[in-house]
Write a protein that holds these residues in place. Structure first.
Motif, PDB file in Angstrom:
ATOM      1  N   LYS A 118       5.896   1.294  -2.255  1.00  0.00           N
ATOM      2  CA  LYS A 118       5.169   1.482  -3.513  1.00  0.00           C
ATOM      3  C   LYS A 118       4.703   0.138  -4.059  1.00  0.00           C
ATOM      4  CE  LYS A 118       5.618   3.537  -8.150  1.00  0.00           C
ATOM      5  NZ  LYS A 118       6.522   4.261  -9.083  1.00  0.00           N
ATOM      6  N   THR A 171       2.871  -1.266  -7.603  1.00  0.00           N
ATOM      7  CA  THR A 171       2.465  -0.934  -8.968  1.00  0.00           C
ATOM      8  C   THR A 171       1.765  -2.134  -9.593  1.00  0.00           C
ATOM      9  OG1 THR A 171       4.377   0.531  -9.213  1.00  0.00           O
ATOM     10  CG2 THR A 171       3.236  -0.133 -11.226  1.00  0.00           C
ATOM     11  N   ALA A 208      -0.409   2.745  -9.695  1.00  0.00           N
ATOM     12  CA  ALA A 208       0.495   2.658  -8.549  1.00  0.00           C
ATOM     13  C   ALA A 208      -0.085   3.334  -7.314  1.00  0.00           C
ATOM     14  CB  ALA A 208       1.841   3.285  -8.890  1.00  0.00           C
ATOM     15  N   THR A 248       1.708   4.769  -3.763  1.00  0.00           N
ATOM     16  CA  THR A 248       2.911   5.004  -2.966  1.00  0.00           C
ATOM     17  C   THR A 248       2.508   5.624  -1.638  1.00  0.00           C
ATOM     18  OG1 THR A 248       4.266   5.358  -4.944  1.00  0.00           O
ATOM     19  CG2 THR A 248       5.151   6.136  -2.845  1.00  0.00           C
TER      20      THR A 248
END
Length: 329
Positions: free
Chosen positions: A138, A140, A149, A151
């Motif tokens: 991930k 961000t 973000a 992921t």
């Protein structure tokens, strides 16, 4: 993002609150309500997210993915890539930040077993993964009071390496210099695809089966034999000393100790401390009369049919060669 193309933005406005879909046909310069989009998906009671902003994300209202600001087509969005997506335990992956737009700070999260587990560097460099399994990565971005973000679930696959091992024995008494090697290697995941042997005499072999044989010069000698096993992703290797012994040469070397009892004997004898050894029994005139491979630490031999006299027992294993004499009454 960043090009003069059409964008459809889905998001929510917590202040009203309401949800909506906006459209921009000039690369994010201007936004307008996109009611026809709702109709296609049988949505009602929705209107434009904002006259000044379009949020790319989902109906959760997290605005994940990116943000378009009126008159600022540069935008903000998180994205990244990796130089490898499949590695072995303790392997490294180098991540590259491919985000766009201007942001104040960022946070990388690399999942369980990663070292380091997080990073605030724009490009974190090489990350080591110490546990097997799939890893969610991930990234961000923090900008304009919001979080954006990306992921990638199961993005990195970390595999346990195989464990290399092998056994060996001579093909037979007459072909004592022709050694048979068998891989006993193990692997947790996909099967082993290649066995690479280094024989210690300047020769090598690369095969796809577990067993093979190799002919050495017809002389007593010790060789360092290495087996390297590979899967599609990982590999491991092991080196063992292999002693090739001419059974017609009794010799008097004692590199280790084994035991024989009873001595003298009237028939059966027990030989101990000989696991994985080759046992040769010679008559009084030096003729080889019996050859066995010890698969356990103790082996029993019946000498009832042997004439009375002195016999020589030679044991050859990874430690070398040892010789003892025994009297048959």
């Amino acid at each position: 993002p960043g090009t003069t193309s059409t964008f459809v933005s889905v998001g929510s406005d917590y202040q009203t609150p309401h949800m909506g879909v906006s459209i921009s046909t000039d690369g994010g310069e201007t936004w307008s309500e996109y009611a026809d989009y709702y109709t296609n998906f049988q949505m009602t009671g929705l209107d434009m997210v904002s006259e000044t902003k379009g949020f790319a994300g989902d109906f959760s209202g997290d605005y994940s993915g990116g943000m378009w600001v009126l008159g600022e087509p540069a935008l903000v969005g998180a994205d990244f890539a990796a130089d490898e997506t499949e590695v072995c335990i303790d392997g490294t992956v180098t991540f590259t930040n491919e985000s766009f737009g201007t942001y104040d700070s960022l946070l990388w999260e690399f999942g369980a077993g990663a070292s380091p587990a997080t990073s605030t560097d724009v490009n974190p460099g090489a990350i080591t993964f110490t546990t097997e399994g799939t890893k969610d990565i991930k990234l961000t971005l923090y900008a304009d009071g919001g979080e954006f973000a990306e992921t990638k679930y199961g993005y990195i696959n970390v595999y346990a390496a195989p464990t290399a091992d092998f056994t060996f024995e001579p093909f037979g008494t007459s072909l004592w210099f022709n050694m048979v090697f068998t891989s006993t290697s193990t692997n947790t995941y996909a099967g082993i695809t290649e066995y690479n042997w280094t024989w210690g005499d300047g020769n090598t072999s690369s095969i796809t089966s577990e067993s093979t044989n190799h002919m050495y010069p017809q002389e007593t000698a010790t060789y360092d034999v290495t087996l390297n096993v590979s899967t599609a992703t990982c590999s491991d290797e092991i080196t063992k000393q292999v002693t090739v012994t001419d059974p017609n040469s009794i010799g008097n070397v004692n590199d280790f100790t084994f035991n024989v009892y009873p001595n003298p004997t009237n028939g059966n004898i027990t030989i101990t401390d000989v696991e994985n050894g080759n046992i040769y029994i010679y008559s009084m005139n030096g003729q080889l009369i019996e050859n066995r491979v010890a698969t356990s630490n103790t082996i029993n031999v019946n000498l009832d049919n042997y004439q009375s006299g002195i016999y020589t027992i030679k044991v050859v294993n990874n430690e070398g060669t040892a010789v003892k004499q025994i009297t048959v009454q």
